[in-house]
Motif scaffolding. Structure first.
Motif, PDB file in Angstrom:
ATOM      1  N   PHE A 227      86.400  53.739  -1.438  1.00 35.98           N
ATOM      2  CA  PHE A 227      87.319  52.481  -1.361  1.00 35.98           C
ATOM      3  C   PHE A 227      88.514  52.879  -2.143  1.00 35.98           C
ATOM      4  CE2 PHE A 227      84.029  48.730  -0.647  1.00 35.98           C
ATOM      5  CZ  PHE A 227      84.039  49.180   0.524  1.00 35.98           C
ATOM      6  N   TYR A 228      88.552  53.407  -3.352  1.00 32.87           N
ATOM      7  CA  TYR A 228      89.450  53.772  -3.725  1.00 32.87           C
ATOM      8  C   TYR A 228      90.261  54.829  -3.391  1.00 32.87           C
ATOM      9  CZ  TYR A 228      88.838  50.860  -7.990  1.00 32.87           C
ATOM     10  OH  TYR A 228      88.807  49.468  -8.850  1.00 32.87           O
ATOM     11  N   ALA A 229      89.732  55.841  -3.010  1.00 30.27           N
ATOM     12  CA  ALA A 229      90.213  57.229  -2.253  1.00 30.27           C
ATOM     13  C   ALA A 229      91.340  56.709  -1.114  1.00 30.27           C
ATOM     14  CB  ALA A 229      89.369  58.173  -1.943  1.00 30.27           C
ATOM     15  N   VAL A 230      90.526  55.937  -0.262  1.00 26.49           N
ATOM     16  CA  VAL A 230      91.359  55.396   0.753  1.00 26.49           C
ATOM     17  C   VAL A 230      92.586  54.597   0.420  1.00 26.49           C
ATOM     18  CG1 VAL A 230      91.095  53.972   3.126  1.00 26.49           C
ATOM     19  CG2 VAL A 230      89.446  55.621   2.480  1.00 26.49           C
ATOM     20  N   SER A 231      92.300  53.700  -0.613  1.00 21.87           N
ATOM     21  CA  SER A 231      93.647  52.891  -0.868  1.00 21.87           C
ATOM     22  C   SER A 231      94.852  53.549  -1.493  1.00 21.87           C
ATOM     23  CB  SER A 231      93.030  51.913  -1.909  1.00 21.87           C
ATOM     24  OG  SER A 231      94.164  51.125  -2.503  1.00 21.87           O
ATOM     25  N   PHE A 232      94.293  54.721  -2.283  1.00 20.59           N
ATOM     26  CA  PHE A 232      95.561  55.430  -3.000  1.00 20.59           C
ATOM     27  C   PHE A 232      95.996  56.444  -1.844  1.00 20.59           C
ATOM     28  CE2 PHE A 232      93.145  54.443  -7.010  1.00 20.59           C
ATOM     29  CZ  PHE A 232      94.069  53.511  -7.584  1.00 20.59           C
TER      30      PHE A 232
END
Length: 316
Positions: A227-232
């Motif tokens: 989730f975080y990797a895709v968002s950033f």
């Protein structure tokens, strides 16, 4: 224990646990309604997959097609007039690779910081004996609906000296409240007896978290990392807002400027013919270059993704 005697003409298997006594193999057939449901379910899944894949396949086809076929609307699922001019022009620019490296660095650093903060916060909120627990949960949920606004955020980042630094990208969105609540729900279902046993063995709270809880929480950890990797990786507005130097841009801002025409083909060494080709399929090329790394990463985290979401939402 009930033993079903073997009928004449029935295939008999020997069960080693029962010695030499024969056992009867019974095969239960699916009902007609269940068989029909399975067929309908399979067809529905195939249709949904095709509908989902069609836009992406169309983008790939347009990114490798020539300008004439694209403008005529003749490109569907197969590239026509195979052409890689836009790829060559974009990828031959040294600034593109510089910004791509920036994106990798920003994503890795931001994801690491976000995972540490979210994990610690969620683990603390999962303890019902924590004093002020309701207040902190309410404070976190409050930020989902209300924020300071664009101008106050910019003033704050500028006053802290984060402008034109990596910290303007990785710190403001370090904790996602949605991810926080998912991890909190997961930790609430964790075995309390196991933590008590570790505490008896002499582990501190941080020792229990890092040596017991996290190793047994790979599913939800992998889900949050995704989730975080895709968002950033896909973020561009904060970099566009807080970074003024081109060499600090992530690749999303570079491609956004290319798409908006802020970076001309002449600046990248393109001729007039190349400029026409780039204008025709620059959108599909930029979308493909931006999403391809995440698409390659997702299959390795898919099983953890599904398992982490389910375990964090089902009460034991």
């Amino acid at each position: 224990m009930v033993t079903i005697p073997a009928e004449p003409g029935t295939k008999v298997e020997q069960d080693p646990r029962l010695g030499s006594r024969p056992t009867q193999t019974i095969k239960i057939k699916d009902s007609k309604s269940y068989s029909a449901f399975r067929v309908f379910n399979g067809i529905a899944i195939i249709v949904i997959c095709l509908v989902t894949l069609y836009p992406f396949m169309n983008i790939i086809a347009q990114s490798f097609s020539s300008e004439g076929y694209i403008n005529a609307g003749q490109v569907n699922l197969i590239p026509r007039g195979f052409n890689v001019t836009t790829f060559e022009v974009v990828m031959s620019d040294s600034m593109f690779w510089r910004n791509y490296a920036n994106t990798v660095i920003y994503t890795v650093v931001a994801t690491a910081i976000a995972m540490v903060l979210t994990t610690c916060f969620a683990y603390a909120l999962s303890k019902r004996h924590l004093k002020g627990r309701s207040f902190f949960i309410g404070l976190a949920v409050f930020t989902m609906f209300f924020n300071g606004g664009l101008i106050p955020n910019y003033v704050l980042i500028n006053a802290m000296g984060f402008t034109n630094t990596i910290w303007a990208i990785v710190l403001p969105n370090a904790i996602s409240v949605f991810n926080l609540l998912v991890m909190k729900a997961f930790f609430e279902n964790f075995s309390q007896e196991l933590e008590e046993a570790a505490e008896i063995d002499g582990l501190t709270t941080y020792g229990i978290l890092w040596r017991i809880v996290i190793p047994l929480s790979k599913a939800v950890m992998a889900t949050m990392i995704l989730f975080y990797a895709v968002s950033f990786w896909n973020a561009w507005f904060q970099a566009f807002l807080y970074l003024d130097r081109r060499e600090l841009y992530p690749v999303t801002v570079y491609l956004r400027n290319l798409l908006a025409g802020a970076t001309g083909t002449e600046q990248m060494g393109g001729a007039a013919g190349e400029g026409t080709q780039i204008a025709s399929n620059v959108q599909s090329v930029t979308m493909l270059l931006t999403t391809l790394p995440i698409i390659c990463l997702y299959p390795f985290l898919q099983k953890y993704f599904v398992r982490g979401i389910m375990l964090g939402s089902v009460k034991a």
